[in-house]
Design an enzyme around this catalytic site. Structure first.
Site, PDB file in Angstrom:
ATOM      1  N   HIS A 416       0.831  -1.213   0.000  1.00 43.05           N
ATOM      2  CA  HIS A 416       0.000   0.000   0.000  1.00 43.05           C
ATOM      3  C   HIS A 416       0.861   1.257   0.000  1.00 43.05           C
ATOM      4  O   HIS A 416       0.712   2.135   0.858  1.00 43.05           O
ATOM      5  CB  HIS A 416      -0.952  -0.014   1.194  1.00 43.05           C
ATOM      6  CG  HIS A 416      -2.068  -0.996   1.037  1.00 43.05           C
ATOM      7  ND1 HIS A 416      -2.067  -2.232   1.639  1.00 43.05           N
ATOM      8  CD2 HIS A 416      -3.209  -0.944   0.306  1.00 43.05           C
ATOM      9  CE1 HIS A 416      -3.167  -2.890   1.306  1.00 43.05           C
ATOM     10  NE2 HIS A 416      -3.883  -2.140   0.500  1.00 43.05           N
ATOM     11  N   HIS A 420       0.774   1.890  -5.442  1.00 45.62           N
ATOM     12  CA  HIS A 420      -0.633   1.487  -5.373  1.00 45.62           C
ATOM     13  C   HIS A 420      -1.529   2.716  -5.463  1.00 45.62           C
ATOM     14  O   HIS A 420      -2.507   2.738  -6.212  1.00 45.62           O
ATOM     15  CB  HIS A 420      -0.908   0.702  -4.089  1.00 45.62           C
ATOM     16  CG  HIS A 420      -2.374   0.478  -3.838  1.00 45.62           C
ATOM     17  ND1 HIS A 420      -3.154  -0.329  -4.652  1.00 45.62           N
ATOM     18  CD2 HIS A 420      -3.216   0.980  -2.889  1.00 45.62           C
ATOM     19  CE1 HIS A 420      -4.406  -0.318  -4.206  1.00 45.62           C
ATOM     20  NE2 HIS A 420      -4.468   0.470  -3.142  1.00 45.62           N
TER      21      HIS A 420
END
Lengths: 712, 712
Positions: A416, A420
């Site tokens: 993350h 992303h």
């Protein structure tokens, strides 16, 4: 009802000149009257005396007779009733004043959180009529226990005498830093005296200091006769006020520290303060003392808030792109240093801004070959392509600074991270442009949606909501649901509040509110826990628009209904967030491993920090099952999203195709693994059977059922 | 005393069979008694009736006579006294209970900050004996006003009916999320029922909902006869409890929102609740409602604290040196990846660690030719040179990470940036080593002093304490004095609390506390406002040690006295902080301009943000006066420090020499400027005089003294 009638008749009336030793001639001497004989009886309330009735000097006789005593006794009965009524009525009045004092004090104390000075003043002012005194003053005590180290130096070096003055029971030097003085007589007058001198009339008697030192309630019934008040030669101040009697009480908080001293002067009726006055003022000062909790809380709340503000500013300072970083993006493509020109220049050269061989309009776009810095440029380009930079007057420098700041907001974690974040923003851009979903939305909507998509996982920590809850992180305490999503949302709104990075700075108030609301919708929508809530609603919209022959009809159906717009928008966010699963296999196979790696890291934390067994998805010991789990994830979560979007807009079909292609790959890997597992299982069974056969052979064909020895 | 005696004798005794219309034969019918005549009178308390006395059926006559009436009247007087006594006593009891209830409730509410459930429970439990009822239950209401946007979608789409149930006056859906149920009969029993079902006995009557909807106090005197309670066919629960009468009150906060409903069941004496019960319970519920301020505050305080913790963690994350950054320092000098080896390696190669041609032991060291990254290495090297890395087992990676993190903590501002932070650390190192001040201090002291010196201005914002105060920044609100210094100190302590960058991690608790205290002393000491407090104390120490022939004597004099050690330490910090003024002229002339530039920037802010005229030192329009101001600064502040230190330790004389050399340069520049000013002034005067002469010439030689015309 009464204990004993005292008949002092004989000893005095006896003419023996021998005075009854119980008799005091004080009053006779004062008045010139001659008491010859007395008939006296107490008025009792149970065991408590209420008063005494005396009959003096029998008329028409030398002494009171037995008959007089009997008659007197009868009247005492009635007198007691009257005295008791008077007493009860007075006590009723006392209790009534006490509850009034408490209720009014509470009313003020709970009105708002405030500091001790204001709170005491408000409360005392409100109950002043119940206090029945001419003046009161409240001295507030310094609560400091420890001095600054440098103030102790001269004492510790022996250059300055240590403090030897009075101290509170908990060891503080007694120092009244403020006096609230309230004159109730004639025209009322309030004075607040900060840092009063020690010879201030309210302090000079030493009584407040004495009360602060000992914590006693002091009731001085006759000031004129008291050593404490010899200072009072004349009126204490220009008001002409003279102290006659004083009731002084400590104000003690729940920690048993004396926080101040309340002093009441001159009971209104001229009499000294009595036990009941003490009771009422004690109830009041006790309440005030306890209520200091609220003032302390007020202080604590303020301090915590200031600390939060300081930390928040530091976060912004540390994450905001620096001028040098902004120049890194801007300068490389032109030589002008004038920003207005820059903006134009970027627009003209937008195709150069993002690296070559990058097509942001493709669903199959891969970030992997692009550097993180170049992704910032790609992000900026999306907004130019949308046409929102010019339309909403976003200064190029602000947009660059915002995009770079968003990048810096993402942590360098396994999945993350900024890559992303970028991918979700780029997919949103694709869905709007290539997927032609933009036709339902205004330019402002599209602007907000792409911005929200870029921010949607900002400051992610690589652990999911459940982990926040289990580890009782501050984030979990703050947010009841969609924990991380609310944090990403807060972060994105913090950026909007910071002028130098606020890409929405030129919007009108209403437009800005729309953008904020769309951020709420888009970022909260990425909580997969909410995905199942919206599935059916989204499907209904797709069902409804599918048979519509005319595109305009579908556009009207969606764009005239803000709720349908929001539902599609929310599902778009899910489609973006999960889009890695639709990418070409060589991308998906790599990204899936990053997702898995982050899960495994969380699993490790669960084992080490929480001392819990992670679920299979997060258990690195079950990493072989990844392909199978991917198939399950595709079937139960992802498939619906892309299937429905492809049905909604055929332009989005490439995503569904990509998904299905990856499904084939994962299934293949899952089958290979399953085949291995099956082979091992078969081998295990075969070996077992062999062993069993062997054993049977050895045991003589009975399969070792019995451990008893069989004799042939 | 009483209004009227009703004589109902005649109409009934008249044998006329015509019944007095005022008479009700209800009791006669019930009892079989025959009322023939009545003599009745009220017992009055002022205008309020307390009761009625009736004499029924005259014995020995057909009717009550005038004499009866007179006698009756006399007795009524006494009866009134007794009734009044009874009434007053009862009211005294009520008021007394009311003040007790309020005092005890206050006692609990102010005990601690807690949530609403616990607060209500504690308060009610404490006052339960004053309530005189068999059971009570408190229903807490959901305070949510707005729903999540996604929960509104189905309603807004028309898929789900909107809520049509009861709402509070401020528009919330009535939803009791918790019930506290207290059975006071026989063995006491408390139950807390979270999310109670709507058919829970305490809710099913609908009375709490009714109270929550309307805010009324409801007193149901006879439940058996009431529609609300038809549900009660048998005992409400397994305890066998049956509701006989109910008093239900809303709990309303200061914002006029109903936060809950308190219901009291079955007055202890079996009678219905009366007006006085209502008064007492109303006082109680009112107090509880107001006290919700504390619960709300508790919640707010917690939320603010969580937000602060979140922000604080983000600051640490964003400023902590990353592994890549640490490697930048470490790896360049060796190839081993093992940290233990690294530590050794760094020690062996410490002379290589800092750049060539850099001598950290020189007072004349200049940071200007060294890069910021190399300064980090130089900082690390100081600790190795001190010998504290090995002695206090500081892992090389932790030291590197700490030093890099300190660097990142400094903002990129004009003067108070990392370079300044480094210089102060390096000067401290020099004072200890080259200046030989180390002999008074332990290794731990030296370690703490150099670390504190590096941190002493961390996160400085380029504006001084006065600016913080004037702009009421959160820092100024938090800290009453030494505003920025306390912030730098907080920051340095935050780093000590973060294991991965805590260079003091191997210390014992006592050692760690010493380090913390020395940080307090050193960093607060850099507040120049405190400088004048310590001057005399420092001078006394120098005076005392100067005549000591034996070095050991001086060492004992200082190092055996912790206060003297602290005073010298504090003055060392000032010496470090101001050391730029002692550097070679080519350095000082550049640095002085940076200091000035930062001051001017603050001056600009004062003009623009605070709308105030800056002091000359911060006014860029007075930049020409810089040399003169530098001379003043040297004379009134700096000179003392370096003169005394040179007197204390001759090894420090180079600093004083440097200072004096710079004084010559600044004076020269000041003189040149003054000469210019004088020249301009002289020119101005000359021109003025010329003008004057000219005018005189025109006016006829009289210098224009008189405006009246002189006639020759």
């Amino acid at each position: 009802m009464f204990q004993k009638i005292v008949d002092a008749t004989e000893p005095m009336a006896d003419e023996k000149e021998a005075i009854n030793p119980r008799f005091s001639d004080f009053v006779d001497k004062q008045t010139g009257y001659t008491t010859k004989n007395i008939l006296a009886a107490p008025l009792m309330n149970g065991k408590d005396p209420l008063g005494v009735v005396m009959a003096i000097n029998k008329v028409g006789g030398n002494e009171f007779s037995k008959a007089d005593e009997d008659l007197f006794t009868k009247y005492i009965t009635f007198a007691t009733v009257i005295a008791l009524q008077h007493y009860t009525s007075y006590m009723y009045n006392v209790e009534s004043r006490r509850s009034q004092v408490l209720q009014w004090t509470a009313s003020k104390v709970f009105e708002e959180l405030t500091d001790i000075e204001r709170q005491f003043h408000k409360a005392l002012y409100t109950v002043r009529t119940y206090l029945l005194c001419e003046r009161y003053s409240v001295g507030l005590l310094d609560m400091t226990k420890e001095k600054e180290f440098y103030d102790e130096w001269p004492v510790k070096l022996g250059d300055v005498e240590p403090y030897k003055g009075p101290k509170t029971p908990d060891g503080r030097e007694i120092n009244f830093y403020k006096i609230i003085d309230y004159l109730l007589e004639s025209k009322e007058e309030i004075k607040v005296i900060p840092t009063p001198p020690v010879d201030h009339w309210a302090l000079v008697s030493g009584l407040p200091t004495y009360v602060a030192e000992n914590g006693f309630i002091c009731n001085m019934m006759n000031v004129a006769a008291d050593d404490y008040f010899t200072f009072q030669k004349e009126a204490v101040d220009e008001s002409g006020f003279v102290i006659k009697n004083v009731l002084s009480l400590p104000i003690v908080n729940k920690k048993e520290e004396i926080v101040g001293v309340a002093t009441f002067f001159n009971r209104k009726d001229g009499k000294p303060f009595d036990e009941q006055d003490e009771q009422i003022t004690e109830a009041l000062t006790q309440f005030l003392g306890w209520s200091v909790l609220n003032c302390d809380t007020y202080d604590k709340l303020n301090r915590t808030e200031w600390r939060r503000e300081i930390a928040a500013e530091m976060v912004i300072y540390q994450t905001k792109a620096t001028p040098a970083e902004v120049q890194q993006i801007l300068v490389r493509h032109h030589t002008s240093s004038c920003f207005k020109e820059t903006a134009v220049f970027i627009m003209l050269t937008k195709h150069f801004l993002s690296p070559k061989d990058v097509d942001l309009l493709l669903f199959s776009f891969s970030d992997l070959p692009v550097s993180e810095l170049d992704l910032i440029k790609c992000g900026i380009r999306c907004f130019f392509e949308l046409g929102v930079v010019e339309k909403f007057k976003v200064p190029a420098e602000v947009l660059t600074k915002w995009m770079y700041t968003v990048r810096k907001g993402y942590r360098d974690i396994t999945y993350h991270n900024w890559r992303h974040g970028f991918n979700v923003g780029q997919t949103m851009f694709c869905l709007l442009q290539t997927g032609r979903l933009r036709k339902y939305y205004s330019d402002l909507d599209a602007f907000a949606m792409v911005a929200a998509a870029f921010c949607h996982d900002i400051d992610h920590r690589g652990t999911n909501n459940l982990y926040q809850t289990k580890s009782t992180s501050p984030l979990a305490k703050l947010h009841g649901s969609s924990i991380l999503e609310r944090h990403h949302l807060d972060y994105s709104k913090t950026l909007m509040a910071e002028e130098s990075v606020n890409i929405f700075q030129s919007l009108q108030k209403r437009q800005f509110e729309t953008v904020q609301h769309l951020h709420d919708v888009c970022i909260i929508a990425t909580d997969l826990a909410l995905y199942f809530k919206k599935r059916t609603m989204f499907q209904k919209i797709v069902d409804a628009t599918e048979p519509m022959a005319d595109e305009k009809e579908a556009i009207a159906y969606v764009s005239n209904n803000p709720i349908r717009k929001e539902i599609i928008m929310a599902m778009m966010m899910t489609g973006c967030d999960l889009s890695a699963i639709t990418k070409p296999w060589e991308v998906q196979s790599k990204v899936a491993l990053m997702v898995a790696a982050e899960f495994w890291e969380q699993g490790d934390l669960e084992r080490t920090v929480l001392d819990q067994q992670p679920i299979p998805m997060m258990d690195r010991n079950k990493s072989d099952e990844l392909p199978k789990m991917q198939c399950g994830f595709i079937d139960f979560v992802c498939s619906f999203v892309y299937k429905e979007f492809s049905r909604f807009h055929k332009e989005i079909t490439p995503m569904f195709d990509g998904l299905n292609n990856n499904r084939v790959h994962w299934k293949e890997l899952a089958d290979i693994y399953q085949a291995k597992v099956d082979a091992i299982e078969n081998e295990r069974k075969r070996l077992e059977e062999e062993q069993a056969k062997k054993a049977t052979g050895e045991d003589g064909g009975e399969g070792g059922k019995s451990k008893t020895c069989t004799i042939f």
